[in-house]
Write a protein that holds these residues in place. Structure first.
Motif, PDB file in Angstrom:
ATOM      1  N   PHE A 161      36.880 -27.522  -8.577  1.00  0.00           N
ATOM      2  CA  PHE A 161      35.415 -27.819  -8.998  1.00  0.00           C
ATOM      3  C   PHE A 161      35.077 -26.640 -10.092  1.00  0.00           C
ATOM      4  CE2 PHE A 161      35.564 -29.606  -5.198  1.00  0.00           C
ATOM      5  CZ  PHE A 161      35.433 -31.053  -5.298  1.00  0.00           C
ATOM      6  N   ASN A 162      35.972 -26.213 -11.013  1.00  0.00           N
ATOM      7  CA  ASN A 162      35.781 -25.322 -11.992  1.00  0.00           C
ATOM      8  C   ASN A 162      34.718 -24.236 -11.725  1.00  0.00           C
ATOM      9  OD1 ASN A 162      37.442 -26.570 -13.816  1.00  0.00           O
ATOM     10  ND2 ASN A 162      35.754 -28.257 -14.036  1.00  0.00           N
TER      11      ASN A 162
ATOM     12  N   ASN B  86      36.957 -23.667  -5.631  1.00  0.00           N
ATOM     13  CA  ASN B  86      36.652 -23.288  -6.973  1.00  0.00           C
ATOM     14  C   ASN B  86      37.564 -23.488  -8.214  1.00  0.00           C
ATOM     15  OD1 ASN B  86      34.290 -21.375  -7.173  1.00  0.00           O
ATOM     16  ND2 ASN B  86      35.481 -20.164  -5.481  1.00  0.00           N
TER      17      ASN B  86
ATOM     18  N   ASP C 254      32.296 -24.283  -9.607  1.00  0.00           N
ATOM     19  CA  ASP C 254      30.872 -24.669  -8.899  1.00  0.00           C
ATOM     20  C   ASP C 254      30.909 -24.763  -7.568  1.00  0.00           C
ATOM     21  OD1 ASP C 254      28.339 -25.806  -8.956  1.00  0.00           O
ATOM     22  OD2 ASP C 254      28.996 -27.752  -9.294  1.00  0.00           O
ATOM     23  N   ILE C 255      31.054 -23.505  -6.721  1.00  0.00           N
ATOM     24  CA  ILE C 255      31.187 -23.567  -5.466  1.00  0.00           C
ATOM     25  C   ILE C 255      30.468 -22.213  -4.929  1.00  0.00           C
ATOM     26  CG2 ILE C 255      32.552 -23.012  -3.404  1.00  0.00           C
ATOM     27  CD1 ILE C 255      33.006 -25.759  -4.267  1.00  0.00           C
ATOM     28  N   VAL C 256      29.345 -22.484  -3.989  1.00  0.00           N
ATOM     29  CA  VAL C 256      28.505 -21.641  -3.572  1.00  0.00           C
ATOM     30  C   VAL C 256      28.734 -21.509  -1.898  1.00  0.00           C
ATOM     31  CG1 VAL C 256      25.921 -20.791  -3.177  1.00  0.00           C
ATOM     32  CG2 VAL C 256      26.577 -21.993  -5.200  1.00  0.00           C
TER      33      VAL C 256
ATOM     34  N   LYS D 239      25.326 -21.630   1.544  1.00  0.00           N
ATOM     35  CA  LYS D 239      24.168 -21.797   0.860  1.00  0.00           C
ATOM     36  C   LYS D 239      23.224 -22.387   2.100  1.00  0.00           C
ATOM     37  CE  LYS D 239      22.711 -25.078  -2.702  1.00  0.00           C
ATOM     38  NZ  LYS D 239      21.920 -24.049  -3.605  1.00  0.00           N
TER      39      LYS D 239
ATOM     40  N   CYS E 231      29.144 -27.581  -3.442  1.00  0.00           N
ATOM     41  CA  CYS E 231      29.337 -27.897  -4.638  1.00  0.00           C
ATOM     42  C   CYS E 231      28.098 -29.017  -5.343  1.00  0.00           C
ATOM     43  CB  CYS E 231      30.605 -28.931  -5.136  1.00  0.00           C
ATOM     44  SG  CYS E 231      30.976 -29.357  -6.577  1.00  0.00           S
ATOM     45  N   GLU E 232      27.143 -28.463  -5.862  1.00  0.00           N
ATOM     46  CA  GLU E 232      25.896 -28.985  -6.225  1.00  0.00           C
ATOM     47  C   GLU E 232      26.083 -30.041  -7.117  1.00  0.00           C
ATOM     48  OE1 GLU E 232      22.373 -30.166  -5.540  1.00  0.00           O
ATOM     49  OE2 GLU E 232      23.169 -28.461  -4.158  1.00  0.00           O
ATOM     50  N   SER E 233      26.989 -29.971  -8.043  1.00  0.00           N
ATOM     51  CA  SER E 233      27.147 -31.055  -9.017  1.00  0.00           C
ATOM     52  C   SER E 233      27.745 -32.289  -8.243  1.00  0.00           C
ATOM     53  CB  SER E 233      28.249 -30.408 -10.182  1.00  0.00           C
ATOM     54  OG  SER E 233      29.321 -30.355  -9.629  1.00  0.00           O
ATOM     55  N   GLU E 234      28.329 -32.205  -7.378  1.00  0.00           N
ATOM     56  CA  GLU E 234      28.846 -33.102  -6.586  1.00  0.00           C
ATOM     57  C   GLU E 234      28.242 -33.814  -5.450  1.00  0.00           C
ATOM     58  OE1 GLU E 234      31.510 -35.279  -7.639  1.00  0.00           O
ATOM     59  OE2 GLU E 234      31.943 -33.892  -9.607  1.00  0.00           O
TER      60      GLU E 234
END
Length: 750
Positions: free
Chosen positions: A148-149, A145, A151-153, A156, A200-203
């Protein structure tokens, strides 16, 4: 031929043989090249060796079953006898060579070091702690977290991440392998929704945290059965961990199979959807320790590099400089000129051909690589050259007894990299690695990958690339690059095919450079470079500033960062088909089952069919297993075939349906090479493609033209291992024993 054990013959057996020789011979035989010196008298060494065998075992041995010269000399030196050897070659001074040393010295420093390394490696098994899993996963989540700021789920799900409803395509071989492991078929439940540990969806990044129970034999089986996908973890490390840990979870009874299957689905489906799935092994990093964030960043940076066929490469690429050093350039002035250019050039490894020339040439050719002092001096000289040019170097030469070897040296190696490594030639040589008494220990470290700038590298020499086994010993350890140093004057098409296939079957880069005679119109000396799926790469010439290939005296640099990762069609895909004028066996096109039904089944995958006085051995290889030497060689060298005489070999490769691209890019060339390297016929059968290949008389590949719906096979060109392992120039029948042992080791390591 029966296997010969020389190790149990004692010094006392030899002395008894000498006494018998004196009693039975009134005069000494005429002069030969190798003499045993005993009590001041010169005795015929090979003859005495054969007599010692009879003393030890009570039976005669044919002189055709063992070698004289260097082989016999080393046998007696091991027992502490003095030898007078007058063998001459262009590598040895014309004077006679006399060697006197104790048997403990003949093993040599490098052999002893390799043995020690092998034993150490066997002791260092991977261990994964069973405790603190929750604490470590929580700490990992916090770090992710932070990196990756937020952006962790966790846990999922994705609509596409489900167990397949129908076992087909990428899952056919996987299901078959897991179900055959213990016979359970209930593990493959349909449409089960799977979860991911961290996303991390953005990555487009998925991170799976593998605890101890994930490293089971079922998981090893699944990892070995993956389709051709990219993964972002060290698959070979995971396989090794499965072997070392051998976790078992019996609740329910097929829990290991289920877990292995679900992990495989995550890897396969993530790859299809364009996600990078990184696996982290519990205990690999302490995520609660100081510096854990930096460790994790480093781990992710390594894992997120572009992967090619499960191999992790550096974004910077590796630059290999191949010196096409032909014979007329093997002198001090030309070498010095080349070195000055190398110093000013931007590449990583400077590779010289087999029997190359360098500034310390006489040191190499007057050395004995089985002596501690000599090998240390060679390593020191190569390190000095590496330091001078500011690059790693591969030098290939021959010692005073005709043993051809390559040395890798890196003067700039850090604590995690290889400083020196040695490879000894196995085939088409005066003295083979296969005849070394300590080979079974030495080989364990000889095939350890060289570590350099994040890459794993293997070395081979010349004709060793004509045998899949030697390169595959590196391949099963996950090498990224194999470099072959060849002497030159080869058939272009043969070397092209062999080295393209070495790249394909090991999913690694493969590079070749050569020597030869550059003064003739066509030197038949070449450089080659292939990517991990067999596409030929283009180098640039730093010596002559031209795009022309294969110019003697040039240094060609291959830059892996320029590789587009694409495949390429086999150049011989549309090779003309020919019929055999002489053939002894007809096989219906697409109808091999007709002959198999009339054959005797010896064991799984091996059938024997009688054709007059010949025994035709059918070796069955399913689907893409033909791409794996470990699926082919154990059949051709199966112990069940030992007592069968007059054998002929046909490899049968069966598929359901073959995609045109797979056939033209991979199978076409691999099938040809399987026939060439094993001196056999190869048949491929499927619903849409049916072909037959034979090894030609000059070891090229023939594509057979059928006639009246049948392939006419010339069985005289299918004698297989018996054609390879016999006493002839550069080869000995006795070397087969250790070759077969190495096949077993390859299979065992997998």
């Amino acid at each position: 031929m029966a296997k010969i054990n020389w190790m149990d013959i004692t010094r006392e057996n030899v002395i008894k043989a000498i006494e018998i020789f004196h009693a039975e011979n009134t005069e000494y035989p005429s002069s030969k090249s190798t003499f045993l010196i005993y009590n001041g008298k010169k005795l015929p060494a090979k003859h005495i060796r054969g007599m010692a065998y009879k003393v030890a075992y009570g039976k005669e041995i044919s002189k055709n079953d063992f070698g004289g010269g260097m082989e016999t000399m080393r046998f007696f030196e091991r027992l502490g006898f003095e030898i007078f050897y007058t063998g001459k070659s262009e590598h040895i001074d014309k004077k006679s060579v006399i060697k006197q040393k104790q048997s403990k010295q003949t093993i040599g420093a490098v052999q002893a070091q390799l043995i020690m390394n092998a034993k150490q490696a066997s002791a260092d098994k991977i261990k994964i702690p069973a405790k603190a899993v929750i604490e470590q996963k929580n700490a990992l989540q916090l770090l992710l977290n932070r990196i990756f700021n937020g952006d962790i789920v966790c846990e999922k799900t994705f609509p596409w991440l489900k167990a397949p409803d129908i076992i087909e395509g990428d899952y056919e071989n996987l299901y078959k392998s897991i179900s055959e492991y213990r016979g359970d078929k209930a593990f493959a439940k349909r449409n089960v929704q799977l979860r991911c540990d961290f996303v991390c969806e953005s990555e487009k990044l998925i991170i799976e945290y593998d605890e101890r129970q994930h490293f089971s034999q079922a998981r090893k089986v699944s990892l070995l059965s993956y389709p051709d996908i990219s993964v972002y973890f060290d698959r070979q490390l995971w396989i090794q961990a499965c072997k070392d840990i051998n976790a078992k979870d019996g609740q329910p009874v097929n829990r290991d199979e289920v877990r292995a299957y679900y992990d495989s689905i995550r890897d396969i489906e993530s790859s299809k959807q364009g996600y990078k799935l990184v696996r982290i092994m519990h205990g690999q990093t302490d995520f609660e320790a100081d510096g854990a964030e930096e460790s994790l960043k480093k781990l992710l940076n390594i894992k997120l590099e572009v992967a090619i066929n499960t191999k992790i490469q550096s974004n910077d690429g590796l630059k290999i400089g191949l010196y096409l050093q032909t014979n007329e350039l093997k002198n001090g002035a030309d070498f010095a000129n080349a070195i000055e250019i190398v110093k000013k050039s931007d590449f990583d490894i400077f590779v010289l051909p087999e029997l190359s020339y360098c500034s310390f040439h006489s040191l190499l050719t007057n050395a004995d690589i089985c002596i501690k002092e000599d090998i240390n001096n060679i390593f020191k000289a190569c390190i000095n050259l590496s330091e001078e040019i500011g690059k790693a170097v591969i030098v290939s030469s021959v010692d005073v007894y005709g043993t051809i070897f390559s040395v890798f040296s890196n003067a700039l190696a850090n604590e995690t990299e290889t400083a020196n490594a040695l490879y000894i030639k196995h085939t088409m040589t005066e003295c083979s690695a296969l005849e070394l008494e300590e080979y079974r220990e030495i080989s364990k470290s000889m095939f350890e990958p060289i570590l350099y700038k994040g890459y794993r590298i293997g070395m081979t020499i010349c004709y060793d690339c004509n045998h899949s086994l030697f390169s595959r010993m590196y391949g099963i350890k996950g090498v990224d690059v194999i470099i072959n140093s060849t002497g030159g004057n080869v058939v272009y098409d043969k070397w092209y095919k062999y080295n393209k296939v070495r790249a394909i079957e090991n999913a690694c880069y493969n590079f070749v450079t050569m020597g030869g005679d550059g003064t003739v119109a066509n030197p038949h000396s070449y450089v080659y470079g292939f990517n991990a799926i067999g596409k030929e790469l283009k180098p640039y010439n730093i010596m002559k500033k031209t795009t022309a290939l294969n110019l003697p005296g040039s240094i060609y640099v291959y830059d892996t960062s320029l590789d587009d990762g694409c495949a390429a069609k086999d150049k011989s895909h549309n090779q003309s088909k020919t019929r055999n004028k002489n053939y002894q066996l007809e096989i219906p096109v697409g109808g091999i089952n007709e002959l198999l039904s009339q054959s005797k089944r010896l064991t799984d995958g091996i059938y024997v069919y009688k054709v007059k006085d010949k025994n035709v051995v059918f070796c069955l290889v399913e689907g893409n297993d033909i791409l794996k030497p470990e699926k082919v060689l154990p059949l051709l060298y199966a112990k069940e075939l030992t007592e069968i005489s007059n054998k002929r070999y046909i490899v049968v490769n069966k598929h359901k349906y073959i995609e045109d691209e797979i056939f033209s890019n991979k199978l076409s060339v691999v099938l040809k090479v399987r026939s060439m390297e094993n001196f056999c016929a190869v048949i491929i059968e499927s619903d849409n493609i049916n072909e037959c290949y034979q090894c030609g008389k000059n070891r090229t590949a023939q594509v057979l033209q059928s006639e009246n719906g049948k392939f006419g096979i010339d069985l005289d060109r299918t004698t297989g291992p018996e054609a390879i392992w016999k006493n002839k120039e550069g080869m000995k029948a006795s070397w087969r024993e250790n070759f077969e042992w190495l096949i077993h080791e390859m299979d065992k390591n997998l």
